[in-house]
Design a protein around this motif. Sequence first.
Motif, short mmCIF file in Angstrom:
data_model
loop_
_atom_site.label_atom_id
_atom_site.label_comp_id
_atom_site.label_asym_id
_atom_site.label_seq_id
_atom_site.Cartn_x
_atom_site.Cartn_y
_atom_site.Cartn_z
N GLU A 1 -29.21 23.32 25.18
CA GLU A 1 -29.21 23.73 26.59
C GLU A 1 -30.50 24.47 26.95
OE1 GLU A 1 -24.50 24.10 27.71
OE2 GLU A 1 -25.51 25.91 26.98
N SER B 1 -16.49 26.18 16.22
CA SER B 1 -17.27 26.88 17.24
C SER B 1 -18.40 27.70 16.63
CB SER B 1 -16.35 27.79 18.06
OG SER B 1 -15.41 27.03 18.76
N THR C 1 -21.71 15.45 26.10
CA THR C 1 -20.39 15.77 25.58
C THR C 1 -20.36 15.56 24.09
OG1 THR C 1 -19.36 15.10 27.67
CG2 THR C 1 -17.92 15.30 25.76
N VAL D 1 -25.37 15.83 31.37
CA VAL D 1 -24.20 16.43 30.73
C VAL D 1 -24.00 15.71 29.39
CG1 VAL D 1 -21.71 16.78 30.82
CG2 VAL D 1 -23.09 17.05 32.90
N GLU E 1 -26.43 20.43 30.23
CA GLU E 1 -25.15 21.12 30.06
C GLU E 1 -24.37 20.43 28.95
OE1 GLU E 1 -21.23 21.24 32.74
OE2 GLU E 1 -22.85 22.48 33.60
N VAL E 2 -23.87 21.23 28.00
CA VAL E 2 -23.15 20.67 26.86
C VAL E 2 -21.67 21.00 26.98
CG1 VAL E 2 -22.91 20.64 24.34
CG2 VAL E 2 -25.18 20.88 25.38
N GLU E 3 -20.85 19.98 26.86
CA GLU E 3 -19.39 20.15 26.84
C GLU E 3 -18.88 19.76 25.46
OE1 GLU E 3 -18.03 17.54 29.89
OE2 GLU E 3 -18.57 18.90 31.53
N ILE E 4 -17.85 20.45 25.00
CA ILE E 4 -17.28 20.16 23.69
C ILE E 4 -15.83 19.74 23.84
CG2 ILE E 4 -16.73 21.05 21.39
CD1 ILE E 4 -19.05 22.98 21.67
N GLU E 5 -15.50 18.60 23.31
CA GLU E 5 -14.12 18.12 23.32
C GLU E 5 -13.67 17.98 21.87
OE1 GLU E 5 -13.57 14.56 25.54
OE2 GLU E 5 -14.22 15.46 27.45
N HIS F 1 -17.97 15.17 21.03
CA HIS F 1 -16.60 14.86 20.61
C HIS F 1 -16.49 15.21 19.13
CE1 HIS F 1 -16.12 12.53 24.38
NE2 HIS F 1 -17.37 12.16 24.14
#
Length: 577
Positions: free
Chosen positions: A549, A538, A526, A524, A569-573, A528
């Motif tokens: 991904e 975005s 992330t 994963v 898996e890429v998460e964006i905060e 930031h």
Amino acid sequence: MLRTPAPSSLYGLVDMGSNGIRFSITDLSPSSARSLPTIYQDREGISLFDAQYSTGVKGPIPQETVDEVLISLTKFKTACADFGVFATNIRVLATEATRTAENSADYRRQIKDATDWEVDMLPKEAEGRIGALGVASSFATVEGLVMDLGGGSTQITWMVAKDGHIQTSSKGSISFPYGAAAMTRQLAELSNSPPGHQGHHKSHSPVLSARDLLADKMKAEFRSAYEDLDLPDTLHHKAEHGGLTLYLSGGGFRGWGYLLMSQHRVSPYPIPIINGFCVAKREFQQTAHITTLAAEESVFRISKRRAEQVPAVAFLVNVLVEALPMIQQVRFCQGGVREGFLFDTLDARTKALDPLEAATAQYGTSSAADLAALLWDGLPGVNNLDRSLPQTFTPSFVRAVADMMYLHLPLPKETRSLSALHAPITGVLASAHGVSHADRAILALALCGRWNADVPPPHDNFKARLYAVLTHQEGFWANYLGALAGLVGTVYPAGHVDAKHPRLKFSARWADGLGKKGLSQGVVLTLHCRRDDSMTCSVALNSLVNEIEKVGKKKNRVGGEHGYGVPIEVEIERELI
């Protein structure tokens, strides 16, 4: 833009070996000295060893040969002047063939008269030590046995070199009169001598009998040398558990390496650089096949003279493998007396640098260290899920990627990935000394991936062969790092990071529950990002996130369906950072 070296940092060196004379001008500027960047090199195929046997028996170096040497040296003196090399930075090194020549003093006097250069004649012990340092210069780390094969002699010792500290046997290097040219002559004499002069042996063939007696003598000498070298406990442990690595330098061994390269399972082998080429023992000892190949075919980098010496090198290889069965892996080195002499001039801090990082430093932006730290944070750290990164993925390697990731930005878009792919192999890093083949291949694939573009035929085949010389894991993480660099390069288009107000930070971790069915372990990542920055909105990030991904998709495993890959898996905060 390439840096112009200061004349005071340039060193001209002549290595008068038994099999040929090498000329080079090297830039030893502190920032790049560890990779021994050569800005000029030449070679004359003048064999001082053969010249002394031109009448069939050993005699002085003929005046005709001396004249050829003098012409080549005066040409090099002109080259040094053209490059601005200071006269005090030029050295002439001589080894076995000059040291033992009947007319050595007169030969050296003529060189002094013609060039005003004194010849530094290396004693046998110093020749072995300097040759060993040439091996130390050829890799980031060395741990094993070291052999240097010249024309008239061969030396063996052990070495542990790491972080700028070099340990070798207190006995120095043990020398034997088994150089490539000397062995060629000795085996020819055995074949031509009358049966009554060859001794007695169980074999029915008198020629084989003499060869077997010589082989037995050499085996005993190598075994004795191995014991006398007094290996440290670390190497004894490796010898008994998995085997030792043998590091080989010298023209005869390099020729053997190129022959093995031509027969590699990955064909044609994609990295035409001998330094760093590695084979297992079973490949190293293909003596019958390699001898036939050298006799019947033309092979890259194998001259007619080198081909004539192959049977003698094969004889030596067979003896080595039988005498030292603990050898399990063989690494070939470009480093010899020239490289060892230059490496010896460096301070411990410079010797400790990673040679790849030293070679790429000149291409980095002012924010290269920040970019490297960002990329490193995008790699998953120590895991507790039985997953890990290959050992080749070190902070120094990631720094090299950061240094190189903007080099091809000025090129047309359709050529960037292709130029980046070739940069570590035949491009700007081709002459970087001390870089392993694995590092070259991984860097090539990562830099190609940084530009997120396919390469056209026939270069796609070249790219596939680079994957083939790596493990599947190394190929996969090269793809991931390349995609990561592509995102970073887009967010920071000029390669400059405002450390107080960064646009982007990464954190990466190993995790369960990934993949289509949520049953896989993977990574994963992330992101930031700043809320108020157009470079990380975005619209700007979506396609780049998809590329990262995509690397982890099952269909993109390196090595096919049963190859290697983990879900990404890429998460964006979004936050103010």
